[in-house]
Design a protein around this motif. Structure first.
Motif, PDB file in Angstrom:
ATOM      1  N   ALA A   1       0.767  12.112  -5.823  1.00  0.00           N
ATOM      2  CA  ALA A   1       0.001  10.881  -5.623  1.00  0.00           C
ATOM      3  C   ALA A   1      -0.710  10.469  -6.917  1.00  0.00           C
ATOM      4  O   ALA A   1      -0.730   9.292  -7.270  1.00  0.00           O
ATOM      5  CB  ALA A   1      -1.009  11.060  -4.495  1.00  0.00           C
TER       6      ALA A   1
ATOM      7  N   ARG B   1       1.796   9.003  -9.361  1.00  0.00           N
ATOM      8  CA  ARG B   1       2.256   7.666  -9.004  1.00  0.00           C
ATOM      9  C   ARG B   1       1.158   6.632  -9.210  1.00  0.00           C
ATOM     10  O   ARG B   1       1.432   5.467  -9.493  1.00  0.00           O
ATOM     11  CB  ARG B   1       2.750   7.613  -7.554  1.00  0.00           C
ATOM     12  CG  ARG B   1       3.928   8.514  -7.258  1.00  0.00           C
ATOM     13  CD  ARG B   1       5.061   8.424  -8.237  1.00  0.00           C
ATOM     14  NE  ARG B   1       5.665   7.115  -8.263  1.00  0.00           N
ATOM     15  CZ  ARG B   1       6.481   6.689  -9.192  1.00  0.00           C
ATOM     16  NH1 ARG B   1       6.800   7.461 -10.188  1.00  0.00           N
ATOM     17  NH2 ARG B   1       6.985   5.486  -9.152  1.00  0.00           N
ATOM     18  N   ALA B   2      -0.095   7.034  -9.020  1.00  0.00           N
ATOM     19  CA  ALA B   2      -1.202   6.094  -9.179  1.00  0.00           C
ATOM     20  C   ALA B   2      -1.525   5.852 -10.653  1.00  0.00           C
ATOM     21  O   ALA B   2      -1.990   4.777 -11.022  1.00  0.00           O
ATOM     22  CB  ALA B   2      -2.440   6.610  -8.458  1.00  0.00           C
TER      23      ALA B   2
ATOM     24  N   SER C   1      12.813  11.544  -2.252  1.00  0.00           N
ATOM     25  CA  SER C   1      12.085  10.943  -1.131  1.00  0.00           C
ATOM     26  C   SER C   1      12.133  11.853   0.090  1.00  0.00           C
ATOM     27  O   SER C   1      11.128  12.047   0.774  1.00  0.00           O
ATOM     28  CB  SER C   1      12.679   9.585  -0.775  1.00  0.00           C
ATOM     29  OG  SER C   1      12.608   8.720  -1.870  1.00  0.00           O
TER      30      SER C   1
ATOM     31  N   SER D   1       7.755   5.469   5.559  1.00  0.00           N
ATOM     32  CA  SER D   1       8.694   5.297   4.440  1.00  0.00           C
ATOM     33  C   SER D   1       9.756   4.258   4.759  1.00  0.00           C
ATOM     34  O   SER D   1      10.054   3.387   3.933  1.00  0.00           O
ATOM     35  CB  SER D   1       9.366   6.625   4.114  1.00  0.00           C
ATOM     36  OG  SER D   1       8.420   7.568   3.721  1.00  0.00           O
TER      37      SER D   1
ATOM     38  N   ALA E   1       8.178   0.779   4.759  1.00  0.00           N
ATOM     39  CA  ALA E   1       7.965   0.271   3.397  1.00  0.00           C
ATOM     40  C   ALA E   1       9.281  -0.170   2.780  1.00  0.00           C
ATOM     41  O   ALA E   1       9.364  -1.230   2.143  1.00  0.00           O
ATOM     42  CB  ALA E   1       7.304   1.338   2.532  1.00  0.00           C
TER      43      ALA E   1
ATOM     44  N   ALA F   1       3.647  -4.750  -4.306  1.00  0.00           N
ATOM     45  CA  ALA F   1       3.744  -3.342  -3.906  1.00  0.00           C
ATOM     46  C   ALA F   1       2.392  -2.782  -3.487  1.00  0.00           C
ATOM     47  O   ALA F   1       2.309  -1.941  -2.593  1.00  0.00           O
ATOM     48  CB  ALA F   1       4.337  -2.521  -5.044  1.00  0.00           C
ATOM     49  N   VAL F   2       1.330  -3.273  -4.093  1.00  0.00           N
ATOM     50  CA  VAL F   2      -0.010  -2.775  -3.759  1.00  0.00           C
ATOM     51  C   VAL F   2      -0.327  -3.041  -2.287  1.00  0.00           C
ATOM     52  O   VAL F   2      -0.893  -2.193  -1.603  1.00  0.00           O
ATOM     53  CB  VAL F   2      -1.075  -3.421  -4.677  1.00  0.00           C
ATOM     54  CG1 VAL F   2      -2.474  -3.096  -4.222  1.00  0.00           C
ATOM     55  CG2 VAL F   2      -0.864  -2.988  -6.109  1.00  0.00           C
TER      56      VAL F   2
ATOM     57  N   LEU G   1       1.607  -0.550  -0.217  1.00  0.00           N
ATOM     58  CA  LEU G   1       0.979   0.762  -0.336  1.00  0.00           C
ATOM     59  C   LEU G   1      -0.307   0.825   0.485  1.00  0.00           C
ATOM     60  O   LEU G   1      -0.576   1.832   1.160  1.00  0.00           O
ATOM     61  CB  LEU G   1       0.685   1.091  -1.795  1.00  0.00           C
ATOM     62  CG  LEU G   1       1.901   1.349  -2.670  1.00  0.00           C
ATOM     63  CD1 LEU G   1       1.482   1.469  -4.129  1.00  0.00           C
ATOM     64  CD2 LEU G   1       2.629   2.595  -2.229  1.00  0.00           C
TER      65      LEU G   1
ATOM     66  N   GLY H   1       0.655   1.094   4.137  1.00  0.00           N
ATOM     67  CA  GLY H   1       1.121   2.457   4.429  1.00  0.00           C
ATOM     68  C   GLY H   1      -0.027   3.440   4.497  1.00  0.00           C
ATOM     69  O   GLY H   1      -0.073   4.307   5.374  1.00  0.00           O
ATOM     70  N   GLY H   2      -0.972   3.314   3.582  1.00  0.00           N
ATOM     71  CA  GLY H   2      -2.151   4.182   3.605  1.00  0.00           C
ATOM     72  C   GLY H   2      -2.984   3.965   4.850  1.00  0.00           C
ATOM     73  O   GLY H   2      -3.455   4.910   5.481  1.00  0.00           O
TER      74      GLY H   2
END
Length: 176
Positions: A50, A53-54, A126, A143, A146, A158-159, A162, A165-166
């Motif tokens: 994480a 990726r961030a 993945s 997944s 998304a 994409a934000v 994300l 999803g979060g």
């Protein structure tokens, strides 16, 4: 071979040479390496993933973070060199050897033939992440959701995906 620095080199260099597709292509290899050697716990792997990726920069930053976790700054530096240097050298040498043949059929076939390899490696990464997450059906569902959003509505930032999803992950965690 108990010295973590040698282990980092021993495991990262082959991953570098097989990293068609960039950072996501080596996630499955890093996961297997971490689990087989017991270097870090699966949840810690997910946390490092994480962070990688961030953070800005390439996805292979995960290798740097694993090296840092194993052997501090020396491990991070060695892991970075081991993951970037071999593949960069091979790319340079292949480019030098084949660039004058760009118009030939075999060159186009080689370029197009490597695309499925990269795609397969990204998919395996993945799958490895979904398996590590241990969230049952929630991880794969988020997944796939998304993926469908990115395919059906590619202009959505994409934000936002994300964040959705979060939020779904937090909601599912609160309900269970």
């Amino acid at each position: 071979m108990t010295d973590p620095l040698w282990q980092i080199l021993w495991h990262m260099v082959p991953l570098s040479l097989a990293s068609f597709g960039g950072g996501p292509a080596i996630i499955a290899g890093l996961d297997v390496m971490v689990r087989q050697n017991g270097w870090i716990a699966p949840q810690d792997f997910l946390h490092l993933f994480a962070i990688s990726r961030a953070a800005p920069g390439p996805g292979t930053t995960l290798a740097t973070l694993i090296g840092w976790r194993l052997a501090g700054w020396t491990g991070a530096t060695l892991a970075s060199l081991a993951i970037y240097l071999p593949s960069s050298l091979v790319c340079y040498l292949v480019y030098r050897a084949t660039s004058r043949h760009r118009d030939r059929k075999w060159h186009r076939a080689m370029r197009e033939g490597l695309a499925p390899v990269g795609t397969g490696l990204v998919i395996s990464g993945s799958i490895a992440l979904i398996q590590i997450s241990g969230n049952g059906w929630a991880g794969p569902a988020i997944s796939v959701g998304a993926f469908l959003i990115f395919q059906g509505l590619p202009r959505i930032p994409a934000v936002l995906v994300l964040m959705a999803g979060g939020a779904a992950s937090l909601l599912l965690a609160a309900l269970s």
